[in-house]
Design a protein around this motif. Sequence first.
Motif, PDB file in Angstrom:
ATOM      1  N   CYS A 192       0.841  -1.197   0.000  1.00  0.00           N
ATOM      2  CA  CYS A 192       0.000   0.000   0.000  1.00  0.00           C
ATOM      3  C   CYS A 192       0.877   1.248   0.000  1.00  0.00           C
ATOM      4  CB  CYS A 192      -0.905  -0.007   1.237  1.00  0.00           C
ATOM      5  SG  CYS A 192      -0.003  -0.004   2.792  1.00  0.00           S
ATOM      6  N   LYS A 193       0.239   2.389  -0.202  1.00  0.00           N
ATOM      7  CA  LYS A 193       0.942   3.659  -0.094  1.00  0.00           C
ATOM      8  C   LYS A 193       0.926   4.112   1.366  1.00  0.00           C
ATOM      9  CE  LYS A 193      -0.359   5.142  -4.763  1.00  0.00           C
ATOM     10  NZ  LYS A 193      -1.080   6.173  -5.563  1.00  0.00           N
ATOM     11  N   ARG A 194       1.967   4.805   1.757  1.00  0.00           N
ATOM     12  CA  ARG A 194       2.094   5.219   3.152  1.00  0.00           C
ATOM     13  C   ARG A 194       0.926   6.099   3.597  1.00  0.00           C
ATOM     14  NH1 ARG A 194       6.686   4.613   6.012  1.00  0.00           N
ATOM     15  NH2 ARG A 194       6.850   5.700   8.031  1.00  0.00           N
ATOM     16  N   GLU A 195       0.470   6.983   2.699  1.00  0.00           N
ATOM     17  CA  GLU A 195      -0.610   7.899   3.061  1.00  0.00           C
ATOM     18  C   GLU A 195      -1.972   7.197   3.157  1.00  0.00           C
ATOM     19  OE1 GLU A 195       0.372   8.474  -1.379  1.00  0.00           O
ATOM     20  OE2 GLU A 195       1.453   8.202   0.529  1.00  0.00           O
ATOM     21  N   GLU A 196      -2.055   5.953   2.659  1.00  0.00           N
ATOM     22  CA  GLU A 196      -3.301   5.197   2.744  1.00  0.00           C
ATOM     23  C   GLU A 196      -3.491   4.541   4.115  1.00  0.00           C
ATOM     24  OE1 GLU A 196      -3.741   3.795  -1.941  1.00  0.00           O
ATOM     25  OE2 GLU A 196      -2.947   2.408  -0.444  1.00  0.00           O
ATOM     26  N   ILE A 197      -2.432   4.473   4.888  1.00  0.00           N
ATOM     27  CA  ILE A 197      -2.501   3.795   6.188  1.00  0.00           C
ATOM     28  C   ILE A 197      -3.175   4.702   7.215  1.00  0.00           C
ATOM     29  CG2 ILE A 197      -1.174   2.715   8.030  1.00  0.00           C
ATOM     30  CD1 ILE A 197       1.036   2.185   5.967  1.00  0.00           C
ATOM     31  N   LEU A 198      -4.239   4.217   7.818  1.00  0.00           N
ATOM     32  CA  LEU A 198      -4.947   4.969   8.846  1.00  0.00           C
ATOM     33  C   LEU A 198      -4.410   4.588  10.221  1.00  0.00           C
ATOM     34  CD1 LEU A 198      -8.617   4.630   7.553  1.00  0.00           C
ATOM     35  CD2 LEU A 198      -7.010   6.491   7.130  1.00  0.00           C
ATOM     36  N   GLN A 199      -4.365   5.549  11.118  1.00  0.00           N
ATOM     37  CA  GLN A 199      -3.931   5.317  12.493  1.00  0.00           C
ATOM     38  C   GLN A 199      -5.140   5.366  13.412  1.00  0.00           C
ATOM     39  OE1 GLN A 199       0.403   7.587  11.933  1.00  0.00           O
ATOM     40  NE2 GLN A 199      -0.763   7.828  13.813  1.00  0.00           N
ATOM     41  N   ALA A 200      -5.228   4.369  14.293  1.00  0.00           N
ATOM     42  CA  ALA A 200      -6.398   4.293  15.167  1.00  0.00           C
ATOM     43  C   ALA A 200      -6.031   3.668  16.502  1.00  0.00           C
ATOM     44  CB  ALA A 200      -7.503   3.492  14.492  1.00  0.00           C
ATOM     45  N   SER A 201      -6.927   3.846  17.440  1.00  0.00           N
ATOM     46  CA  SER A 201      -6.809   3.184  18.733  1.00  0.00           C
ATOM     47  C   SER A 201      -8.177   2.664  19.125  1.00  0.00           C
ATOM     48  CB  SER A 201      -6.285   4.147  19.804  1.00  0.00           C
ATOM     49  OG  SER A 201      -6.412   3.580  21.096  1.00  0.00           O
ATOM     50  N   GLY A 202      -8.322   1.346  19.158  1.00  0.00           N
ATOM     51  CA  GLY A 202      -9.584   0.763  19.575  1.00  0.00           C
ATOM     52  C   GLY A 202      -9.901   1.061  21.020  1.00  0.00           C
ATOM     53  N   LYS A 203      -8.885   1.319  21.823  1.00  0.00           N
ATOM     54  CA  LYS A 203      -9.078   1.578  23.251  1.00  0.00           C
ATOM     55  C   LYS A 203      -9.608   2.986  23.500  1.00  0.00           C
ATOM     56  CE  LYS A 203      -6.556   1.517  27.651  1.00  0.00           C
ATOM     57  NZ  LYS A 203      -5.246   1.274  28.300  1.00  0.00           N
ATOM     58  N   THR A 204      -8.999   3.991  22.862  1.00  0.00           N
ATOM     59  CA  THR A 204      -9.383   5.385  23.120  1.00  0.00           C
ATOM     60  C   THR A 204     -10.388   5.936  22.115  1.00  0.00           C
ATOM     61  OG1 THR A 204      -7.589   6.315  21.774  1.00  0.00           O
ATOM     62  CG2 THR A 204      -7.076   5.761  24.070  1.00  0.00           C
ATOM     63  N   GLY A 205     -10.517   5.307  20.955  1.00  0.00           N
ATOM     64  CA  GLY A 205     -11.397   5.819  19.907  1.00  0.00           C
ATOM     65  C   GLY A 205     -10.701   6.754  18.940  1.00  0.00           C
ATOM     66  N   GLN A 206      -9.413   6.965  19.109  1.00  0.00           N
ATOM     67  CA  GLN A 206      -8.660   7.832  18.200  1.00  0.00           C
ATOM     68  C   GLN A 206      -8.714   7.296  16.769  1.00  0.00           C
ATOM     69  OE1 GLN A 206      -4.549   8.364  19.351  1.00  0.00           O
ATOM     70  NE2 GLN A 206      -3.918   8.954  17.283  1.00  0.00           N
ATOM     71  N   GLY A 207      -9.045   8.177  15.837  1.00  0.00           N
ATOM     72  CA  GLY A 207      -9.046   7.819  14.421  1.00  0.00           C
ATOM     73  C   GLY A 207     -10.270   7.070  13.932  1.00  0.00           C
ATOM     74  N   VAL A 208     -11.249   6.808  14.795  1.00  0.00           N
ATOM     75  CA  VAL A 208     -12.421   6.026  14.378  1.00  0.00           C
ATOM     76  C   VAL A 208     -13.292   6.805  13.395  1.00  0.00           C
ATOM     77  CG1 VAL A 208     -14.537   4.883  15.176  1.00  0.00           C
ATOM     78  CG2 VAL A 208     -12.413   4.617  16.464  1.00  0.00           C
ATOM     79  N   ASP A 209     -13.425   8.122  13.579  1.00  0.00           N
ATOM     80  CA  ASP A 209     -14.190   8.935  12.629  1.00  0.00           C
ATOM     81  C   ASP A 209     -13.584   8.848  11.233  1.00  0.00           C
ATOM     82  OD1 ASP A 209     -16.246   9.900  14.244  1.00  0.00           O
ATOM     83  OD2 ASP A 209     -14.985  11.503  15.068  1.00  0.00           O
ATOM     84  N   GLU A 210     -12.254   8.948  11.142  1.00  0.00           N
ATOM     85  CA  GLU A 210     -11.567   8.843   9.849  1.00  0.00           C
ATOM     86  C   GLU A 210     -11.748   7.448   9.252  1.00  0.00           C
ATOM     87  OE1 GLU A 210     -10.303  10.003  12.604  1.00  0.00           O
ATOM     88  OE2 GLU A 210      -9.702  12.087  12.210  1.00  0.00           O
ATOM     89  N   LEU A 211     -11.797   6.453  10.124  1.00  0.00           N
ATOM     90  CA  LEU A 211     -11.986   5.078   9.665  1.00  0.00           C
ATOM     91  C   LEU A 211     -13.374   4.887   9.056  1.00  0.00           C
ATOM     92  CD1 LEU A 211     -10.499   2.393   9.610  1.00  0.00           C
ATOM     93  CD2 LEU A 211     -11.403   1.899  11.880  1.00  0.00           C
ATOM     94  N   LEU A 212     -14.398   5.440   9.682  1.00  0.00           N
ATOM     95  CA  LEU A 212     -15.764   5.348   9.148  1.00  0.00           C
ATOM     96  C   LEU A 212     -15.868   6.079   7.810  1.00  0.00           C
ATOM     97  CD1 LEU A 212     -17.723   5.899  12.483  1.00  0.00           C
ATOM     98  CD2 LEU A 212     -17.800   3.836  11.069  1.00  0.00           C
ATOM     99  N   ALA A 213     -15.208   7.223   7.702  1.00  0.00           N
ATOM    100  CA  ALA A 213     -15.212   7.959   6.439  1.00  0.00           C
ATOM    101  C   ALA A 213     -14.530   7.153   5.338  1.00  0.00           C
ATOM    102  CB  ALA A 213     -14.516   9.308   6.613  1.00  0.00           C
TER     103      ALA A 213
END
Length: 360
Positions: free
Chosen positions: A159-180
């Motif tokens: 994959c391309k580096r910019e395609e990688i999403l960062q998230a945390s299942g524990k804190t919820g960080q990045g979940v909005d971007e993941l849904l988008a």
Amino acid sequence: MRPLMAKQKNIRNFCIIAHIDHGKSTLADRLLEFTKTINKRDMQAQVLDDMDLERERGITIKSHAIQMDYTYKGEQYVLNLIDTPGHVDFSYEVSRSIAACEGALLLVDSTQGIQAQTISNLYLALDNDLTVIPVLNKVDMPNAMIEEVKDQMVDIIGCKREEILQASGKTGQGVDELLAAIIERIAAPKGDPDAPFQALIFDSVFNIFRGIVAYFKVVNGTIKKGDKVKFFATGTEYIAEEVGVLKLAYKPVDAIYPGDVGYIISGIKAAKEVRVGDTITHVARPCETPIQGFKEVKPMVFAGIYPVDTDDYEELRGAMDKLQLNDAALVFEPESTAALGFGFRCGFWVCFTSKLFKSV
């Protein structure tokens, strides 16, 4: 007409594939929370894992599915999450869940890096032409190796580096971007509502009051309550007593259309009559061919089980029958030996062993 909430172009079917202990169930919890599928009062860890052993060991044994409603840029979307096991022994179940999706979140633990099972499930997703969204999980951990693991993902996944999403299942960080990303990157399911009915079974469970409940994804056609349906692999015919969608609880509906994920209750009493990977079609107007990929799953592990007291043989037989109702992975036949007397020779898939021996 299809209800507005379930317009085919606004449906996204996806799964989460990952190595065991990479945080898949925790991330699924956050998706349910952010889409308001479950309120905080009812929230608990590993919502989709409803077996005691799953919660105790932190693993997913049975795959699950749940429908989430989410509003994005003023439009209402239906997101069907088909959860999958993470352990290597569940490859066939994973493959059928993947076959019911158009996209996959490829989850990698930022503290552990890419594991062998991650790559194995990636190949399953690519073989089914799924859109793969790479996700780096647990980025909030102090020992997270974010840049190093991103390098691994670029090199191994391609994959391309910019395609990688960062998230945390524990804190919820990045979940909005993941849904988008799920909405923007994953394609809507295809399917012809006027074609003969054709649906893929990706899981089934036993309900003590209703019998076997089969979970499926509609590929073509439409199924309605009261339709007479046929299961390709067994040739058995049943009446669809109830069809519906998979919320946290079953939600009956009048009809299920192409691209939708749902369930069917038809009074089936034996788990062996509903096989993962099988195709459901109408009796009156059947599809010409089943959905590709179905195979007979053969037992991989065998054991002899005997009662301590020979007078308990019939009681043991009844217990084995009940156990088989909950999982068709178990097969057994009577046998006897001079030393142990009457008992059963049992065969089961590798994935079933921990569940069986935990319960006996």
